[in-house]
Design an enzyme around this catalytic site. Sequence first.
Site, mmCIF file in Angstrom:
data_model
loop_
_atom_site.group_PDB
_atom_site.id
_atom_site.type_symbol
_atom_site.label_atom_id
_atom_site.label_comp_id
_atom_site.label_asym_id
_atom_site.label_seq_id
_atom_site.Cartn_x
_atom_site.Cartn_y
_atom_site.Cartn_z
ATOM 1 N N ASN A 114 0.881 -1.174 0.000
ATOM 2 C CA ASN A 114 0.000 0.000 0.000
ATOM 3 C C ASN A 114 0.916 1.221 0.000
ATOM 4 O OD1 ASN A 114 -1.813 2.015 0.320
ATOM 5 N ND2 ASN A 114 -2.533 1.408 2.359
ATOM 6 N N LYS A 159 0.272 4.208 -0.252
ATOM 7 C CA LYS A 159 -0.275 5.456 0.325
ATOM 8 C C LYS A 159 0.176 6.621 -0.558
ATOM 9 C CE LYS A 159 -0.464 3.205 4.782
ATOM 10 N NZ LYS A 159 -0.557 3.290 6.228
ATOM 11 N N HIS A 216 -10.054 1.333 4.246
ATOM 12 C CA HIS A 216 -8.804 1.512 5.005
ATOM 13 C C HIS A 216 -9.051 2.456 6.180
ATOM 14 C CE1 HIS A 216 -4.705 2.566 6.053
ATOM 15 N NE2 HIS A 216 -4.348 1.467 5.425
ATOM 16 N N GLU A 271 -7.358 4.772 7.395
ATOM 17 C CA GLU A 271 -7.037 6.188 7.167
ATOM 18 C C GLU A 271 -8.177 6.886 6.441
ATOM 19 O OE1 GLU A 271 -3.152 5.569 5.447
ATOM 20 O OE2 GLU A 271 -2.382 5.005 7.415
ATOM 21 N N GLU A 274 -6.112 -4.896 10.043
ATOM 22 C CA GLU A 274 -5.137 -3.848 10.345
ATOM 23 C C GLU A 274 -5.542 -3.118 11.627
ATOM 24 O OE1 GLU A 274 -2.791 -2.529 6.707
ATOM 25 O OE2 GLU A 274 -4.541 -1.238 6.777
ATOM 26 N N GLY A 298 1.796 2.349 11.153
ATOM 27 C CA GLY A 298 2.722 3.482 11.014
ATOM 28 C C GLY A 298 3.761 3.573 12.113
ATOM 29 N N SER A 304 2.676 -1.988 10.658
ATOM 30 C CA SER A 304 4.096 -2.026 11.018
ATOM 31 C C SER A 304 4.759 -3.365 10.704
ATOM 32 C CB SER A 304 4.281 -1.650 12.498
ATOM 33 O OG SER A 304 3.790 -0.343 12.704
#
Length: 259
Positions: A9, A11, A95, A97, A163, A169, A211
Amino acid sequence: MQKRLVIANWKMYVSTPKEAAQWMSQLGAKGTAAFPGVDVWVAAPYTLIPGLAALKSPMVKVGAQAVSANTGAHTGEVSAAMAKSVGATFTIVGHSERRAQGESDAAVYANLQAALAQKLIPVLCVGESERDPNGAHFEYIENQLTSALRGFNKASKLVIAYEPVWAIGKSAGDAMKPADLQEMHIFIRKTLTAILGRAVADTVSIIYGGSVEAENAASLLEEGGVSGFLVGHASATPNTFIDILSLCKKTLRVKKSKK
Ligand code: 13P
């Protein structure tokens, strides 16, 4: 042989056509035979999808990071049909985010249906914001799955990316512990079986994101029991991503043929 699925991903980390082409050529230099049994997908920013698709890489499937169920007057949005028209073959859905930006469970459901209608494989993300000492995070995950998968067309392909938001992150040391992942992986498989029936649930790959780095990839696979990973920051540079792919290959159990 077991199969692994590892999705980069990107991003906004890989952000220009030049960077994307360099990334692909570093991976391509390894050759298609480098990671047998490991499927590699890249979830790219929309602007990079046409260029990646044009490369027609035999190693990599190209997809989107999100699609919208909307059409028409929605400034800045990209529909499943639009993503497909430039070469996406799968898309991430829900997702965290995007959920943090206000994407509701209803929108996640609609976006997943829109992806299916275009025959884009949905990679549905679920994950709790925090672990609850009384186990409420299990119910939270069950609700996210039930809400997104109601009426799921059982002939469609599906990937679930677990996730946990609290693990995203950071670095390998802050990721989920393999034993906790194993417990959640079993729970998700059980929940999918209840929603979709055993025959369909068994075809769904469950992967982990949060992570993942070369340091923790092997133990998350071997003890955690997942089929692969959704990799964020460690997919930004090809070398760290390639290290993860190598570990995925190394930990594959190849069935010995009986003599
Ligand atoms: P990190 O690997 O950077 O934690 O990101 C995980 C993620 O959100 C992948 O979708």
